[in-house]
Write an enzyme that holds these catalytic residues in place. Structure first.
Site, short mmCIF file in Angstrom:
data_model
loop_
_atom_site.label_atom_id
_atom_site.label_comp_id
_atom_site.label_asym_id
_atom_site.label_seq_id
_atom_site.Cartn_x
_atom_site.Cartn_y
_atom_site.Cartn_z
N HIS A 117 0.87 -1.19 0.00
CA HIS A 117 0.00 0.00 0.00
C HIS A 117 0.90 1.24 0.00
CE1 HIS A 117 0.82 0.45 4.27
NE2 HIS A 117 0.18 -0.68 4.59
N HIS A 174 4.10 1.39 2.30
CA HIS A 174 5.32 0.73 1.80
C HIS A 174 5.90 1.53 0.64
CE1 HIS A 174 2.51 -2.60 3.18
NE2 HIS A 174 3.47 -2.58 4.10
N CYS A 226 2.17 -10.77 19.66
CA CYS A 226 1.21 -10.32 18.63
C CYS A 226 1.70 -10.83 17.29
CB CYS A 226 1.09 -8.80 18.62
SG CYS A 226 0.09 -8.26 17.21
N CYS A 270 2.22 -8.08 14.58
CA CYS A 270 3.49 -7.34 14.68
C CYS A 270 4.69 -8.27 14.56
CB CYS A 270 3.65 -6.66 16.03
SG CYS A 270 2.44 -5.45 16.49
N CYS A 273 -3.49 -5.43 21.22
CA CYS A 273 -2.40 -4.74 20.54
C CYS A 273 -2.96 -3.47 19.90
CB CYS A 273 -1.80 -5.64 19.46
SG CYS A 273 -0.89 -4.73 18.21
N HIS A 324 -3.00 -3.72 15.95
CA HIS A 324 -3.81 -4.72 15.25
C HIS A 324 -5.17 -4.98 15.89
CE1 HIS A 324 0.26 -5.39 13.71
NE2 HIS A 324 -0.39 -5.64 12.60
N LYS A 339 -5.61 4.72 10.98
CA LYS A 339 -4.52 3.80 10.61
C LYS A 339 -4.87 3.08 9.30
CE LYS A 339 -1.87 2.88 14.56
NZ LYS A 339 -2.08 2.47 15.94
N LYS A 399 -7.21 -2.83 6.38
CA LYS A 399 -8.22 -3.47 5.54
C LYS A 399 -9.60 -3.31 6.14
CE LYS A 399 -6.48 -7.20 2.71
NZ LYS A 399 -5.80 -8.44 2.89
N1 MSP Z 1 9.17 -7.18 7.80
C1 MSP Z 1 9.35 -6.11 8.69
C2 MSP Z 1 10.60 -5.32 8.38
C3 MSP Z 1 11.87 -6.10 8.39
S1 MSP Z 1 13.24 -5.13 7.92
C4 MSP Z 1 14.53 -6.08 8.27
C5 MSP Z 1 8.16 -5.15 8.62
N2 MSP Z 1 7.42 -5.24 7.51
S2 MSP Z 1 6.10 -4.33 7.22
O1 MSP Z 1 5.54 -4.86 6.00
O2 MSP Z 1 5.27 -4.27 8.36
O3 MSP Z 1 6.66 -2.90 6.85
C6 MSP Z 1 6.79 -1.88 7.81
C7 MSP Z 1 7.31 -0.67 7.11
O4 MSP Z 1 6.42 -0.29 6.03
C8 MSP Z 1 7.40 0.59 7.95
O5 MSP Z 1 8.57 0.63 8.75
C9 MSP Z 1 7.42 1.64 6.88
O6 MSP Z 1 8.65 1.64 6.23
C10 MSP Z 1 6.37 1.12 5.91
N3 MSP Z 1 5.03 1.55 6.29
C11 MSP Z 1 3.99 0.75 6.55
N4 MSP Z 1 2.91 1.52 6.91
C12 MSP Z 1 3.25 2.80 6.89
C13 MSP Z 1 2.58 4.00 7.17
N5 MSP Z 1 1.33 4.01 7.56
N6 MSP Z 1 3.26 5.16 7.02
C14 MSP Z 1 4.56 5.19 6.59
N7 MSP Z 1 5.22 4.06 6.34
C15 MSP Z 1 4.62 2.84 6.50
O7 MSP Z 1 7.97 -4.41 9.54
#
Ligand code: MSP
Length: 476
Positions: free
Chosen positions: A19, A22, A127, A130, A144, A147, A287, A290
């Site tokens: 999304h 990312h 969790c 997370c 949590c 979530h 936040k 889905k």
């Molecule tokens: N798999 C772990 C990371 C391992 S790195 C060795 C993880 N994955 S995640 O899919 O949950 O991705 C989290 C990251 O996605 C956040 O740190 C950020 O970079 C990005 N984001 C996810 N949601 C976000 C927002 N709502 N806003 C900004 N960035 C976001 O954690």
């Protein structure tokens, strides 16, 4: 390697499609990678997928797929999205790849050899969303906060990593900036966590509970905890380690700024030089989820605004040092204000005048005061870019474009033209140089549009006026 720049994004969980959260981090890193390339550095930019863990196994089961089948599909959707967003990565690392598994094994063996792994019983709240243990304090109404699910009570045999042994050294490196954590507020957050005491963490989970992972080489009943597995992805481009910059979101700061340095110290490897931690954003005040139904697919944004404008719109919402909110309706307003009526219109106005007044653009010297206006913005821009402050750098460029617009209104080149005033040449030469600079500054942010604008400007410079208008950002 002297002149290298190794930059990474987090590897995202292969549990659902990407999304704009990312996309935000990945575009952020891509812009910095491109900027450092433009400085002549040898850049390695890694992205990838975190494909193990309980959450992924659960999701695959829900869809009646094998975990591998499931992560293959999700990873493909990330690859497609990064390609659509023009992300110029050097490697797409997947934790289910053979090469990664070998790197993890080698790494765990080093830590084991340092005597930093010990057996214990973990009792706590986990969790799955997370993929981490939570403390009672972190819960909201027993759930949590991210979530909204009640964590599982877990009691199991785990192997622990002796993090405590390394905390003083981690703190020292952070304080003396050998390990840079930016912005300052995120660094202080980490120092506070270290100060208030942090316990050793599990680096394995019981295989019978979490089947999907890399086997722990010292005990068959265990697999390597998904974070100890995932962080090691950064070591994949061996020759480039240490990373010059990890770009991450605030949610995973502790893992990168405490756990990861601890593991690296134990493995006797150098620490990353910098971690840039951006804030997280909500969409329409909530936040991204889905259940709330406020997920924005980057591909939909691209369809509406085009790739470059999507990159711009995501980056220009709020300073990355803070948490922010994105209003879906705000994108169009901002597109029109900054791109259609802002940059796009400025370029068109200036190019049209140059053509109409038949201005020669041969290397003309600018007056000192005009040249210094350009230099000041250039200096500020570079300073922000070097400090990873992309929002601020963009703001500087937009402000400069506004100034050029204001300058046109004030100086009224059409009046100079009417009066055959020789100043007209200088004014338009200045405006043209300003536009050339804007194109250069915006290049890492909007690689395609700036290429089109640059080619067009080049033609104008050579006196070969294009028939069509530039039409860089049509109004929405
Ligand atoms: N798999 C772990 C990371 C391992 S790195 C060795 C993880 N994955 S995640 O899919 O949950 O991705 C989290 C990251 O996605 C956040 O740190 C950020 O970079 C990005 N984001 C996810 N949601 C976000 C927002 N709502 N806003 C900004 N960035 C976001 O954690």
């Amino acid at each position: 390697m002297e002149n290298k720049f190794y930059i990474t994004t987090p590897i995202y969980y292969a549990s659902g499609k990407p999304h704009i959260g990312h996309a935000f981090t990945t575009i952020y890193a891509d812009i910095l990678a491109r900027y450092h390339k433009s400085l002549g550095k040898e850049v390695f930019f890694s992205v990838g997928m975190d494909e193990h863990g309980a959450k992924i196994a659960e999701k695959a089961k829900e869809e009646n797929k094998s975990p591998q089948e499931f992560v293959d599909e999700i990873s493909k959707s990330y690859i497609d999205t990064w390609s659509a967003l023009n992300i110029e990565y050097s490697d797409f690392i997947r934790t289910t790849s053979q090469k990664h598994k070998e790197t993890v094994n080698e790494f765990i063996k080093k830590i084991y050899a340092s005597g930093d792994i010990y057996e214990g019983i973990y009792e706590g709240l986990y969790c799955v969303g997370c993929e981490k243990f939570l403390t009672e304090k972190e819960l909201e109404n027993g759930a949590c906060p991210d979530h909204l699910t009640v964590p599982q009570k877990i009691k199991e045999k785990n192997y622990f990593f002796n993090l405590k042994k390394y905390l003083p050294e981690i703190e020292r490196r952070i304080r003396n900036k050998e390990l840079g954590i930016r912005p300052e507020s995120r660094k202080n957050e980490i120092l506070n966590i270290i100060d208030s005491g942090i316990s050793d963490f599990s680096i394995t989970r019981e295989k019978k509970k979490v089947g999907w992972g890399i086997p722990f080489p010292y005990d068959d009943s265990q697999i390597i905890y998904v974070w100890a597995d995932a962080l090691v992805n950064y070591l994949s481009p061996k020759d480039f380690w240490p990373a010059d910059l990890h770009v991450i979101g605030a949610d995973i700061n502790k893992f990168h700024a405490i756990f990861w340095p601890g593991l690296l110290l134990s493995a006797r490897l150098p620490l990353p030089k910098n971690i840039f931690v951006h804030g997280l954003f909500t969409i329409n005040g909530q936040k991204i989820s889905k259940t709330v139904g406020n997920i924005i697919d980057p591909l939909d944004m691209i369809e509406k605004f085009g790739v470059d404008a999507t990159r711009y719109l995501l980056l220009s919402q709020f300073p990355a040092s803070e948490h922010g909110d994105i209003k879906e309706t705000g994108f169009e307003v901002k597109y029109n204000a900054d791109l259609a009526n802002g940059i796009g219109n400025l370029f068109e106005r200036v190019f049209t005048m140059i053509r109409e007044y038949k201005i020669h653009l041969e290397a003309r010297l600018l007056s000192r005061s005009l040249a210094s206006k350009l230099e000041i913005t250039d200096k500020n821009f570079k300073n922000y870019m070097d400090n990873f402050q992309l929002f601020e750098a963009l703001r500087e460029v937009l402000l400069f474009a506004k100034k050029l617009d204001g300058y046109i209104t004030e100086i009224q080149p059409w009046v100079l033209a009417k009066n055959n005033d020789p100043k007209l040449e200088e004014v338009l030469n200045y405006l043209f140089s300003g536009i050339e600079k804007i194109i250069e500054w915006l290049k890492p942010f909007m690689p395609e549009k700036t290429k089109i604008a640059k080619d067009y400007a080049q033609k104008i410079k050579s006196g070969d006026y294009p028939k069509e208008k530039l039409g860089l950002f049509p109004r929405k």
